[in-house]
Motif scaffolding. Structure first.
Motif, short mmCIF file in Angstrom:
data_model
loop_
_atom_site.label_atom_id
_atom_site.label_comp_id
_atom_site.label_asym_id
_atom_site.label_seq_id
_atom_site.Cartn_x
_atom_site.Cartn_y
_atom_site.Cartn_z
N ALA A 130 1.10 -5.17 11.35
CA ALA A 130 0.28 -4.00 11.68
C ALA A 130 0.83 -2.75 10.99
CB ALA A 130 0.22 -3.81 13.20
N PHE A 131 2.16 -2.57 11.00
CA PHE A 131 2.74 -1.42 10.31
C PHE A 131 2.42 -1.47 8.82
CE2 PHE A 131 6.11 0.49 7.77
CZ PHE A 131 5.97 1.81 8.17
N LYS A 132 2.55 -2.65 8.20
CA LYS A 132 2.25 -2.81 6.78
C LYS A 132 0.79 -2.47 6.50
CE LYS A 132 3.16 -4.68 2.57
NZ LYS A 132 2.08 -4.22 1.74
N SER A 133 -0.09 -2.87 7.41
CA SER A 133 -1.51 -2.54 7.27
C SER A 133 -1.73 -1.03 7.30
CB SER A 133 -2.31 -3.22 8.40
OG SER A 133 -3.62 -2.73 8.43
N ALA A 134 -1.10 -0.36 8.25
CA ALA A 134 -1.23 1.10 8.35
C ALA A 134 -0.69 1.78 7.09
CB ALA A 134 -0.50 1.62 9.59
N LEU A 135 0.42 1.28 6.59
CA LEU A 135 1.03 1.81 5.38
C LEU A 135 0.09 1.64 4.19
CD1 LEU A 135 3.92 2.95 4.76
CD2 LEU A 135 4.53 0.63 4.06
N ASP A 136 -0.40 0.43 4.00
CA ASP A 136 -1.28 0.14 2.87
C ASP A 136 -2.58 0.94 2.95
OD1 ASP A 136 0.61 -1.64 1.92
OD2 ASP A 136 -0.47 -3.43 2.61
N LYS A 137 -3.10 1.11 4.15
CA LYS A 137 -4.36 1.82 4.35
C LYS A 137 -4.19 3.33 4.16
CE LYS A 137 -7.93 2.32 7.88
NZ LYS A 137 -8.29 2.04 9.26
N SER A 138 -3.04 3.86 4.53
CA SER A 138 -2.85 5.32 4.57
C SER A 138 -2.28 5.93 3.30
CB SER A 138 -1.92 5.68 5.74
OG SER A 138 -2.50 5.28 6.95
N LEU A 139 -1.50 5.17 2.52
CA LEU A 139 -0.84 5.76 1.36
C LEU A 139 -1.70 5.71 0.11
CD1 LEU A 139 2.89 4.62 1.53
CD2 LEU A 139 1.80 6.64 2.49
N ARG A 140 -1.65 6.79 -0.63
CA ARG A 140 -2.30 6.81 -1.94
C ARG A 140 -1.40 6.09 -2.93
NH1 ARG A 140 -4.31 13.12 -1.99
NH2 ARG A 140 -5.76 12.91 -0.23
N GLU A 141 -2.00 5.68 -4.02
CA GLU A 141 -1.28 4.89 -5.02
C GLU A 141 -0.03 5.59 -5.55
OE1 GLU A 141 -2.22 3.04 -9.38
OE2 GLU A 141 -3.81 2.91 -7.87
N GLU A 142 -0.08 6.91 -5.71
CA GLU A 142 1.06 7.64 -6.29
C GLU A 142 2.20 7.87 -5.31
OE1 GLU A 142 -1.55 11.03 -4.67
OE2 GLU A 142 -1.95 9.17 -5.73
#
Length: 185
Positions: free
Chosen positions: A89-101
């Motif tokens: 779930a944390f990884k999902s939040a990270l992937d969903k929230s962070l921009r590529e840069e």
């Protein structure tokens, strides 16, 4: 969850939210630092708080001349118990929230070490988050050396001190004009 956005000017003398004082065009690095995110499952209250925190940080950055967030540092306790579903779930939040840069810099906390049957805890953390527990990243010429706990019971860093000292030496050599911390006994 604590949230702090730090902006540093190229002179290294002015850090903080100083875009008006330093002149936003002089900025060379912006990162967000937080800890104690404590995500329990997909879409829980803390998952949504994490998303909102990153949304707010990007909204602030977008309003500035230097409109990037170069890194996100999460200093431990990403989950409640370090279980597979929580880390996912944390990884999902990270992937969903962070921009590529935006690079993610993650350090284990004691809550990542509560036991669950099966796979050793740190191996599960490294597998799901797709990184080693100790990392050294250079972002815009600034060194981020992330040293994680060795385990919950002993809660020490002793098994990684040789690695840490070697990484500090590399950072000092590469950044001789910038302050570099020394090992604390």
């Amino acid at each position: 969850m604590a949230l702090a956005a730090v902006t540093c000017a190229s002179t290294l003398t002015a850090c903080g939210d100083n875009s008006e004082k330093a002149g936003d065009t002089d900025l060379v690095l912006r990162f967000v630092a937080m800890s104690d995110v404590h995500i329990g499952y997909l879409g829980d209250r803390n998952y949504k708080r994490f998303e909102k925190a990153m949304e707010s940080a990007y909204k602030y950055a977008d309003s500035q001349a230097y409109d990037k967030i170069d890194a996100l540092l999460v200093a431990g306790d990403m989950t409640n118990y370090g279980q597979e579903a929580e880390l996912t779930a944390f990884k999902s939040a990270l992937d969903k929230s962070l921009r590529e840069e935006t690079e993610s810099l993650l350090i284990t906390g004691n809550h990542e070490f509560f036991k669950e049957e099966g796979q050793p805890v740190i191996e599960r953390w490294e597998r799901i988050l797709e990184r080693e527990k100790n990392t050294h990243n250079v972002i815009n010429g600034y060194h981020f050396i992330n040293l994680s706990l060795s385990g919950y019971k002993d809660a020490t860093y002793t098994e990684s001190l040789d690695w840490f000292e070697a990484e500090l030496a590399k950072a000092a050599k590469d950044s001789s004009k910038r302050p570099t911390p020394a090992r604390i006994e």
